[in-house]
Design an enzyme around this catalytic site. Structure first.
Site, PDB file in Angstrom:
ATOM      1  N   THR A   1      55.358  50.915 -22.123  1.00 19.27           N
ATOM      2  CA  THR A   1      55.926  51.982 -22.951  1.00 19.27           C
ATOM      3  C   THR A   1      56.448  51.444 -24.275  1.00 19.27           C
ATOM      4  O   THR A   1      56.514  50.235 -24.486  1.00 19.27           O
ATOM      5  CB  THR A   1      57.089  52.656 -22.197  1.00 19.27           C
ATOM      6  OG1 THR A   1      58.114  51.675 -21.967  1.00 19.27           O
ATOM      7  CG2 THR A   1      56.635  53.221 -20.873  1.00 19.27           C
ATOM      8  N   ASP A   2      56.811  52.361 -25.167  1.00 25.22           N
ATOM      9  CA  ASP A   2      57.437  51.952 -26.419  1.00 25.22           C
ATOM     10  C   ASP A   2      58.647  52.832 -26.712  1.00 25.22           C
ATOM     11  O   ASP A   2      58.972  53.746 -25.936  1.00 25.22           O
ATOM     12  CB  ASP A   2      56.424  51.951 -27.572  1.00 25.22           C
ATOM     13  CG  ASP A   2      55.952  53.341 -27.961  1.00 25.22           C
ATOM     14  OD1 ASP A   2      56.662  54.337 -27.719  1.00 25.22           O
ATOM     15  OD2 ASP A   2      54.852  53.441 -28.525  1.00 25.22           O
ATOM     16  N   ALA A   3      59.300  52.560 -27.827  1.00 21.22           N
ATOM     17  CA  ALA A   3      60.549  53.235 -28.152  1.00 21.22           C
ATOM     18  C   ALA A   3      60.357  54.723 -28.414  1.00 21.22           C
ATOM     19  O   ALA A   3      61.345  55.458 -28.530  1.00 21.22           O
ATOM     20  CB  ALA A   3      61.218  52.566 -29.351  1.00 21.22           C
ATOM     21  N   GLY A   4      59.126  55.202 -28.510  1.00 21.48           N
ATOM     22  CA  GLY A   4      58.876  56.627 -28.601  1.00 21.48           C
ATOM     23  C   GLY A   4      59.063  57.311 -27.252  1.00 21.48           C
ATOM     24  O   GLY A   4      58.990  58.531 -27.157  1.00 21.48           O
ATOM     25  N   GLY A   5      59.279  56.504 -26.194  1.00 22.79           N
ATOM     26  CA  GLY A   5      59.528  57.063 -24.868  1.00 22.79           C
ATOM     27  C   GLY A   5      58.261  57.298 -24.069  1.00 22.79           C
ATOM     28  O   GLY A   5      58.312  57.787 -22.943  1.00 22.79           O
TER      29      GLY A   5
END
Lengths: 142, 142, 142, 142
Positions: free
Chosen positions: B24-28
């Site tokens: 995953t990434d910080a965009g959720g």
């Protein structure tokens, strides 16, 4: 440092990992940072085996687990296509943290040994919070 | 561009994927490059289901498979802890390449669609080489 | 498909990339999914060069950019320690999307060519939203 | 454990790192395994600043460097778009290994502290080998 809490100890948990190209590097072996990913998959699946999804814990209990420290020893290399096994046991449990002893093995041969301290954090403030009760009870039921 | 070869078509192959923090990434949501890793895991496991390990192919037949091109459509996001399914079918087979149609789904809902052209290369020179016979036969047995 | 909008075209932007072990795989070359990471670094730095940080856009304008589709051609391999250059130009701009033409080169030699469609989304609902005005103006100032 | 060798100590080396989406996870912060990648980039660039490329060392001297152990403390989270700085100093040097003290900082604030033991290996046998002379001399010139 955490002191072992005998009541928190449980029988080990094992999770299989297959090595893909994504896990390797140009040295021909598994890239060292990939082991941290393998170790976390096993902790996540152990948590799931206790009945808890990290995503549900975040949405419903407002907590996330974060790695606070890790000690890693890389003893032997793993290679493409190999079938590995990640094992874990809880070495210590405190109100807001869990200390995991973990290994990565291949056919019973030890490749990597790790001690990972995970803390329970409020998902908004990122400050330590006690492990929510149903989960704490599931980890050390007595 | 590859033309479909009906004799190369086979029933689909499906491989389960669980989404971990690493994906995953910080965009959720799942980071877009993670889908390339998921797609490759499925191709590798499909190859293994045909009886071929990539590492053995490299050591014994002197060939590796490399992605020559990829078209990816990201239709819906996937999230932490979700259980996904990667499917593949061979859309075309030539002497030294395979064209895969792949999808990533969640509960039957299409998240990502991909067309991946994989070429067979000499593991030393990295030049195209015909797919070795036992494997070529296994892919399209007639 | 996007139609090129001449007013959105700008002179190219170039971003240097160094290849580390983390980017390579056991084939001895850069792992194919690493190129998606390289391409995104260049888009992010291009946006920063226009005066916009993605994190600020999310917090202040409530928008994020997501990759909607990507076409990738892998023409030549890159290797450990090589110095690469990622270039981009905007091939098309619509109200809520940007189409990037990107290349990865080494000493002027083309290694990878990509066409990446990025959409502007509401950071909460993940639904398309027009590119916020100051940014839209900065991209195509006339 | 390695004992510090005063003659091996050198002034610190610093390497800048920008945080991209690829480095973050759904917790909204930098994924813990990403720090191992950041730490290695700094070691690689330090080696390059001493005049040695890892790829050249492998091809010409037949040696590679492998991480043998790592102790990591994650003190504060880093976030998307932040500009970090990785510093290193050599805490100890032996014939076939180097012990690095490393930190990851943001605006002088300590985010991660690491102790990384790197061993010099024969690139074929993967067995320990003395650090090749020109490099050993460059690291501790007296």
């Amino acid at each position: 440092m955490q002191r072992p809490n005998p009541t928190a100890e449980r029988a080990g948990f094992a999770w299989p990992i297959r090595v893909y190209y994504e896990d390797t590097d140009a040295g021909g072996v598994v890239y060292h940072a990939s082991y941290l990913r393998f170790l976390e998959r096993a902790r996540t699946e152990w948590l799931r085996s206790c009945g808890f999804d990290q995503d549900v814990l975040r949405r419903e209990a407002g907590v996330i687990f974060a790695v606070r420290s890790a000690k890693l020893e890389f003893l032997r290399p793993a290679r493409l296509d190999e079938a590995l096994c990640v094992e874990l046991r809880i070495a210590a449990r405190r109100g807001a943290s869990l200390l995991f002893d973990q290994t990565v093995q291949r056919s019973g041969q030890l490749l990597c040994r790790a001690e990972v301290l995970v803390v329970c954090l409020d998902s908004e403030s990122l400050r330590p919070r006690p492990i929510p009760m149903p989960l704490a009870a599931a980890i050390a039921p007595d």
